[in-house]
Design a protein around this motif. Structure first.
Motif, PDB file in Angstrom:
ATOM      1  N   GLY A   1     -30.590   3.662  16.539  1.00 51.04           N
ATOM      2  CA  GLY A   1     -31.264   4.950  16.605  1.00 51.04           C
ATOM      3  C   GLY A   1     -31.152   5.612  17.960  1.00 51.04           C
ATOM      4  N   LYS A   2     -30.962   4.819  19.005  1.00 54.17           N
ATOM      5  CA  LYS A   2     -30.821   5.371  20.356  1.00 54.17           C
ATOM      6  C   LYS A   2     -29.559   6.220  20.492  1.00 54.17           C
ATOM      7  N   LEU A   3     -28.609   6.008  19.597  1.00 53.24           N
ATOM      8  CA  LEU A   3     -27.336   6.715  19.682  1.00 53.24           C
ATOM      9  C   LEU A   3     -27.261   7.919  18.744  1.00 53.24           C
ATOM     10  N   LEU A   4     -28.340   8.171  17.989  1.00 55.74           N
ATOM     11  CA  LEU A   4     -28.322   9.244  16.999  1.00 55.74           C
ATOM     12  C   LEU A   4     -28.932  10.541  17.520  1.00 55.74           C
ATOM     13  N   LYS A   5     -28.342  11.659  17.101  1.00 54.84           N
ATOM     14  CA  LYS A   5     -28.981  12.950  17.291  1.00 54.84           C
ATOM     15  C   LYS A   5     -30.160  13.052  16.322  1.00 54.84           C
ATOM     16  N   PRO A   6     -31.092  13.975  16.561  1.00 59.08           N
ATOM     17  CA  PRO A   6     -32.150  14.203  15.576  1.00 59.08           C
ATOM     18  C   PRO A   6     -31.538  14.509  14.201  1.00 59.08           C
ATOM     19  N   GLY A   7     -32.007  13.822  13.186  1.00 60.42           N
ATOM     20  CA  GLY A   7     -31.460  14.010  11.844  1.00 60.42           C
ATOM     21  C   GLY A   7     -30.169  13.262  11.600  1.00 60.42           C
ATOM     22  N   GLY A   8     -29.706  12.494  12.582  1.00 54.37           N
ATOM     23  CA  GLY A   8     -28.460  11.752  12.432  1.00 54.37           C
ATOM     24  C   GLY A   8     -28.585  10.583  11.470  1.00 54.37           C
ATOM     25  N   LYS A   9     -27.428  10.062  11.044  1.00 48.05           N
ATOM     26  CA  LYS A   9     -27.401   9.003  10.034  1.00 48.05           C
ATOM     27  C   LYS A   9     -26.595   7.795  10.514  1.00 48.05           C
ATOM     28  N   VAL A  10     -27.033   6.626  10.069  1.00 45.10           N
ATOM     29  CA  VAL A  10     -26.234   5.403  10.176  1.00 45.10           C
ATOM     30  C   VAL A  10     -25.768   5.065   8.765  1.00 45.10           C
ATOM     31  N   ILE A  11     -24.452   4.907   8.598  1.00 49.06           N
ATOM     32  CA  ILE A  11     -23.870   4.622   7.288  1.00 49.06           C
ATOM     33  C   ILE A  11     -23.243   3.235   7.310  1.00 49.06           C
ATOM     34  N   LEU A  12     -23.814   2.336   6.540  1.00 49.90           N
ATOM     35  CA  LEU A  12     -23.288   0.978   6.437  1.00 49.90           C
ATOM     36  C   LEU A  12     -22.440   0.856   5.177  1.00 49.90           C
ATOM     37  N   TYR A  13     -21.209   0.389   5.337  1.00 44.64           N
ATOM     38  CA  TYR A  13     -20.342   0.084   4.192  1.00 44.64           C
ATOM     39  C   TYR A  13     -20.666  -1.346   3.760  1.00 44.64           C
ATOM     40  N   ARG A  14     -21.060  -1.512   2.500  1.00 42.55           N
ATOM     41  CA  ARG A  14     -21.506  -2.815   2.033  1.00 42.55           C
ATOM     42  C   ARG A  14     -20.925  -3.129   0.651  1.00 42.55           C
ATOM     43  N   ALA A  15     -21.004  -4.408   0.280  1.00 40.54           N
ATOM     44  CA  ALA A  15     -20.561  -4.833  -1.047  1.00 40.54           C
ATOM     45  C   ALA A  15     -21.704  -4.768  -2.059  1.00 40.54           C
ATOM     46  N   GLU A  16     -22.939  -4.691  -1.554  1.00 42.49           N
ATOM     47  CA  GLU A  16     -24.095  -4.632  -2.449  1.00 42.49           C
ATOM     48  C   GLU A  16     -25.218  -3.875  -1.767  1.00 42.49           C
ATOM     49  N   ARG A  17     -26.218  -3.492  -2.544  1.00 41.35           N
ATOM     50  CA  ARG A  17     -27.359  -2.774  -1.989  1.00 41.35           C
ATOM     51  C   ARG A  17     -28.117  -3.662  -1.007  1.00 41.35           C
ATOM     52  N   VAL A  18     -28.815  -3.037  -0.062  1.00 43.12           N
ATOM     53  CA  VAL A  18     -29.576  -3.844   0.894  1.00 43.12           C
ATOM     54  C   VAL A  18     -30.699  -4.566   0.169  1.00 43.12           C
ATOM     55  N   GLU A  19     -31.001  -5.766   0.640  1.00 48.75           N
ATOM     56  CA  GLU A  19     -32.039  -6.565   0.001  1.00 48.75           C
ATOM     57  C   GLU A  19     -33.427  -5.999   0.315  1.00 48.75           C
TER      58      GLU A  19
END
Length: 215
Positions: free
Chosen positions: A165-183
């Motif tokens: 989050g320290k690297l995001l602009k306001p309203g920014g997103k982190v997008i994780l590429y995954r093989a399954e939904r987060v637990e």
């Protein structure tokens, strides 16, 4: 050789269309050059364990491109690729979103050299490679550059381990590429899960999920 190029373009267009992904005409020669250079460099340094053309195109190119589904439809986005490796997902995204500004973060000097070579040889602008570990980069960047999107594809993310989050602009997103939904109960350093976008890779190459977090 010309027939090979025609076949490659046809295959790439068909595969991209299966996921309704944009594929500008200008991106076709870039993808072709990228594939050839990736295989050539892979003989000398470990870039990818995948060496068959169709698997590279689907598992790396198409899967990387799918990230645009989670990125707002604005070509002027700033994007940080954490653990860029051989350039996935950032370089394929750049091919189809050429106006994006990107930083590719990669701790390996050998892989960083490949990334710089690809960026230079293809004349890609507004792209920079930083050779550093993500923890060190976060520490250095606390009062510096912020990004609209952070993409993480090859790096395993410990929910509490990285304060992205320290690297995001306001309203920014982190997008994780995954093989399954987060637990259930998964947390990403004070970021909230916004949505999860699921898709099937073409040709039966597997199920994928884009897990999107924001402040």
């Amino acid at each position: 050789m010309e027939q090979d190029a025609i076949q490659f373009e046809h295959s790439l267009r068909v595969l991209a269309a299966q996921l309704s992904l944009p594929l500008p005409d200008s991106s076709i020669p870039h993808f072709s050059r990228y594939l050839n250079e990736l295989k050539a460099w892979n003989r000398a340094i470990n870039l990818t364990a995948i060496d068959q053309d169709i698997e590279i195109v689907v598992k790396h190119f198409i899967d990387s491109m799918a990230g645009v589904k989670a990125i707002d439809n604005d070509s002027e986005k700033s994007i940080l690729d954490i653990g860029a490796g051989a350039g996935f997902p950032s370089i394929p995204i750049k091919f189809i979103r050429p106006d994006s500004a990107m930083v590719l973060l990669e701790p390996s000097e050998k892989r960083s050299s490949f990334l710089r070579y690809m960026i230079g040889s293809l004349g890609l602008r507004r792209m920079a490679v930083v050779t550093a570990k993500v923890e060190d980069y976060i520490e250095r960047q606390e009062s510096a550059q912020r990004f609209d999107c952070i993409v993480v594809r090859a790096l395993k993310v410990d929910g509490r381990g990285l304060e992205l989050g320290k690297l995001l602009k306001p309203g920014g997103k982190v997008i994780l590429y995954r093989a399954e939904r987060v637990e259930k109960g998964f947390e990403l350093a004070n970021l909230a899960l916004l949505e999860e976008l699921e898709y099937e890779l073409p040709s039966g190459y597997g199920h994928r999920v884009l897990s999107v977090f924001s402040k």
